[in-house]
Design an enzyme around this catalytic site. Structure first.
Site, PDB file in Angstrom:
ATOM      1  N   ASP A  21      42.909  61.512 -28.463  1.00 53.95           N
ATOM      2  CA  ASP A  21      43.190  61.776 -27.292  1.00 53.95           C
ATOM      3  C   ASP A  21      43.734  62.949 -26.904  1.00 53.95           C
ATOM      4  OD1 ASP A  21      44.477  61.343 -24.594  1.00 53.95           O
ATOM      5  OD2 ASP A  21      46.517  60.535 -25.641  1.00 53.95           O
ATOM      6  N   ASP A  25      47.205  59.935 -22.447  1.00 55.68           N
ATOM      7  CA  ASP A  25      47.046  58.925 -21.931  1.00 55.68           C
ATOM      8  C   ASP A  25      47.001  57.442 -23.137  1.00 55.68           C
ATOM      9  OD1 ASP A  25      44.974  58.776 -22.843  1.00 55.68           O
ATOM     10  OD2 ASP A  25      44.063  58.236 -20.752  1.00 55.68           O
ATOM     11  N   ASP A  29      39.689  60.388 -25.730  1.00 54.90           N
ATOM     12  CA  ASP A  29      38.435  60.952 -24.614  1.00 54.90           C
ATOM     13  C   ASP A  29      37.459  62.227 -25.065  1.00 54.90           C
ATOM     14  OD1 ASP A  29      39.940  63.641 -25.007  1.00 54.90           O
ATOM     15  OD2 ASP A  29      41.527  62.505 -23.946  1.00 54.90           O
ATOM     16  N   ASP A  98      24.635  55.204 -26.045  1.00 55.94           N
ATOM     17  CA  ASP A  98      25.306  54.104 -26.243  1.00 55.94           C
ATOM     18  C   ASP A  98      24.370  53.636 -24.651  1.00 55.94           C
ATOM     19  OD1 ASP A  98      25.104  50.382 -26.514  1.00 55.94           O
ATOM     20  OD2 ASP A  98      27.095  51.491 -28.075  1.00 55.94           O
ATOM     21  N   ASP A 195      22.685  48.246 -26.789  1.00 60.70           N
ATOM     22  CA  ASP A 195      22.908  47.016 -27.055  1.00 60.70           C
ATOM     23  C   ASP A 195      22.369  45.871 -26.795  1.00 60.70           C
ATOM     24  OD1 ASP A 195      26.154  46.393 -27.227  1.00 60.70           O
ATOM     25  OD2 ASP A 195      25.826  45.352 -25.036  1.00 60.70           O
ATOM     26  N   GLU A 250      20.009  47.678 -31.504  1.00 56.97           N
ATOM     27  CA  GLU A 250      20.628  46.749 -32.047  1.00 56.97           C
ATOM     28  C   GLU A 250      20.024  44.779 -31.514  1.00 56.97           C
ATOM     29  OE1 GLU A 250      25.183  44.293 -31.850  1.00 56.97           O
ATOM     30  OE2 GLU A 250      24.221  45.027 -29.864  1.00 56.97           O
ATOM     31  N   HIS A 312      32.008  48.726 -34.728  1.00 59.14           N
ATOM     32  CA  HIS A 312      32.846  48.212 -34.319  1.00 59.14           C
ATOM     33  C   HIS A 312      33.225  47.461 -33.365  1.00 59.14           C
ATOM     34  CE1 HIS A 312      30.021  48.429 -31.147  1.00 59.14           C
ATOM     35  NE2 HIS A 312      30.689  48.074 -31.065  1.00 59.14           N
ATOM     36  N   ASP A 313      32.522  46.183 -34.292  1.00 57.30           N
ATOM     37  CA  ASP A 313      32.450  44.448 -34.377  1.00 57.30           C
ATOM     38  C   ASP A 313      32.990  43.541 -35.203  1.00 57.30           C
ATOM     39  OD1 ASP A 313      31.690  45.065 -31.304  1.00 57.30           O
ATOM     40  OD2 ASP A 313      29.245  45.073 -32.264  1.00 57.30           O
TER      41      ASP A 313
HETATM   42  C1  NOJ Z   1      27.036  44.362 -29.446  1.00 57.44           C
HETATM   43  C2  NOJ Z   1      28.399  45.296 -29.223  1.00 57.44           C
HETATM   44  O1  NOJ Z   1      28.482  46.403 -30.080  1.00 57.44           O
HETATM   45  C3  NOJ Z   1      29.381  44.702 -28.714  1.00 57.44           C
HETATM   46  O2  NOJ Z   1      31.056  45.449 -29.248  1.00 57.44           O
HETATM   47  C4  NOJ Z   1      30.480  44.214 -27.150  1.00 57.44           C
HETATM   48  O3  NOJ Z   1      30.855  43.179 -26.812  1.00 57.44           O
HETATM   49  C5  NOJ Z   1      28.587  42.912 -26.293  1.00 57.44           C
HETATM   50  N1  NOJ Z   1      27.503  43.412 -27.425  1.00 57.44           N
HETATM   51  C6  NOJ Z   1      28.410  42.686 -25.456  1.00 57.44           C
HETATM   52  O4  NOJ Z   1      28.291  44.038 -25.058  1.00 57.44           O
END
Ligand code: NOJ
Length: 505
Positions: A21, A25, A29, A98, A195, A250, A312-313
């Site tokens: 950042d 905030d 960014d 993305d 995605d 993905e 990140h998932d």
């Molecule tokens: C996969 C992404 O990696 C995830 O973070 C997102 O919630 C879902 N697709 C929906 O876009």
């Protein structure tokens, strides 16, 4: 024969909210990413992939796009993006964005128009039905349909209700989405991470799931032939640009065979994520099976594999594996020496674990906050951020596990990543060579990478005890996960949880 850049590249995933950042905030960014470029260049990666930076109400932190052709004010402006792309290129780094194609935000003007009336010309841009089928959504486990009283129909959303699915059967949707690719390709991006791209093709009959699958999300199993035709159209857009623009998709399916089909005959995705290794346990026998399967299946399909341990998932791999930093180090040896394109997730080069999220601080409806903790750049209360109190809590041990502190310590995991990346870049065997499994004792995974006369041998001891792993011929330790004995002879024995890259003596 010269190979496309994305085969030998190592891609670094930036989650923009959590990178750095600069405006105070508490949210990362584009300027913070720009200031992070020297770190990525020093580390030695080839490309960065930015999770979504588009205008978004942030119901799914950017994976709900309200304008594909603008930057969210939380991240900056289009001018910031142009500057970031230009400076990345000056530093020899490629930029992937993305691309969220399966759905938009419910605040996207397209959906606003579509929902405004059954007669609106854009009604058919989304999936509307009088009667929903039995599909459930991936986040929240509720129905994949929301009733819209204004027009007395239900719309489909495989994720949150704020993420209506686009109707890719409509050629206007295809054109409009192709135009969003062109918008960014014209601005100079090198490609996209697409995605949940395996979801875009749908059988218009939207058949019910069979009884034994009711209540489980389709995301891990939706595998519809129509998607392949759509991917060929998308590929043609990329191929119409100079400079080998690429798309990594993905494809969230559970079998290598199914994933490999999304490469087509070199006319669909350039690369597809394969999350089987991401879900694999820290176990040499399991990994031996995974590597052998990937070699067999992707080899037969003439598809170039990808390797991902964290994103990140999912909980970070260091948190998943347990076993402390030693396993994270040995895992780095694997990730950066297997045959295929590796994807690093920001912070894994610091050996980060997931943040503890106190109940009052949870923000993600999918429960994925822990791996999205902000990246610490320095010691001190604000860790190099413009605000000491970012949108999520800091990861554990940020006082030591930050870029500046680890960079000052040549024995740190950060330097290990750098040495591995340098070894990979310098070695045609490691970057593009073949892979042959070795017969190794239980608990040890071993393989040889070879390209012409170049050879590298990789051994990883998954056990927490020393392991004898003798090799024919003399070898020199090029990189060791614990730094021990680099430059010296390999003595045929691995330390506990040690990974090594060896070159012929
Ligand atoms: C996969 C992404 O990696 C995830 O973070 C997102 O919630 C879902 N697709 C929906 O876009």
């Amino acid at each position: 024969m010269p190979q496309p850049w994305w085969k030998s590249a190592v891609v670094y995933q930036v989650y923009p909210r959590s990178f750095r950042d600069t405006d105070g905030d508490g949210v990362g960014d584009l300027e913070g990413i720009r200031r992070g470029l020297p770190h990525l260049q020093w580390l030695g990666v080839d490309a960065l992939w930015l999770s979504p930076i588009y205008k978004s109400p942030m119901a799914d932190f950017g994976y709900d796009v309200a304008d594909h052709c603008d930057v969210d004010p939380a991240f900056g402006t289009l001018a910031d993006m142009d500057r970031l792309i230009a400076e990345a290129h000056d530093r020899g780094l490629r930029v992937l964005l993305d691309w969220v194609a399966n759905h938009t935000s419910d605040q996207h003007p397209w959906f606003q128009a579509s929902r405004s009336s059954r007669d609106h010309p854009m009604r058919d841009w989304y999936v509307w039905r009088d009667r929903p089928n039995n599909w459930v959504a991936a986040i929240g486990d509720g129905p994949a349909w929301t009733f819209d009283p204004a027009t007395d129909q239900h719309y489909l959303h495989l994720f949150l209700p704020q993420q209506p699915d686009l109707n890719w059967a409509n050629p206007q949707v295809q054109q409009a989405m192709h135009d969003t690719l062109r918008f960014w390709l014209d601005r100079g991006v090198d490609g996209f991470r697409a995605d949940v791209i395996h979801l875009i093709g749908k059988d218009p009959a939207l058949p019910d799931d069979p009884p034994h699958l009711v209540g489980t999300s389709r995301v891990g199993r939706h595998d519809e032939p129509r998607t392949h035709e759509l991917l060929r159209g998308i590929r043609a857009v990329l191929d119409s640009y100079p400079g080998e623009r690429m798309m990594v998709g993905e494809v969230n399916l559970d079998a290598h065979e199914r994933i490999a089909r999304y490469y087509g005959r070199g006319d669909q995705l350039h690369l597809a994520f394969d999350f089987v290794p991401l879900y694999a346990a820290w176990d040499a026998a399991v990994w031996r099976g995974v590597v052998a399967d990937v070699e067999r299946v992707f080899g037969a399909a003439d598809a170039w594999p990808t390797w991902v341990l964290s994103n990140h998932d999912q909980p970070r791999h260091r948190s998943r594996y347990g076993g402390g930093e030693a396993r994270a180090r040995a895992a780095a040896v694997l990730l950066l020496t297997l045959r295929g394109t590796p994807f690093l997730y920001a912070g894994e080069e610091l050996g980060l674990t997931d943040a503890e999220i106190p109940p009052g601080r949870a923000v993600d409806p999918g429960g994925r906050d822990g791996c999205r903790a902000p990246l610490p750049w320095e010691p001190g209360p604000a860790h190099g951020w413009a605000s000491p109190d970012p949108w999520l809590p800091w990861p554990p041990c940020a006082e030591e596990r930050n870029v500046a502190t680890l960079r000052a310590r040549p024995d740190s995991i950060l330097h290990l990543y750098r040495r591995l990346l340098a070894a990979r870049r310098a070695s045609p065997a490691l970057s593009l060579g073949s892979l042959e499994m070795l017969d190794t004792p239980a608990g040890v995974l071993g393989y040889v990478r070879a390209a012409g006369d170049h050879r590298r041998t990789v051994l990883v001891n998954f056990h927490d005890e020393p392991a004898d792993a003798p090799l024919a011929g003399d070898h020199v330790v090029e990189v060791a996960s614990d730094g021990a004995g680099e430059g010296g002879p390999y003595g045929g024995r691995l330390a506990p949880t040690q990974g090594v890259v060896l070159r012929p003596a």
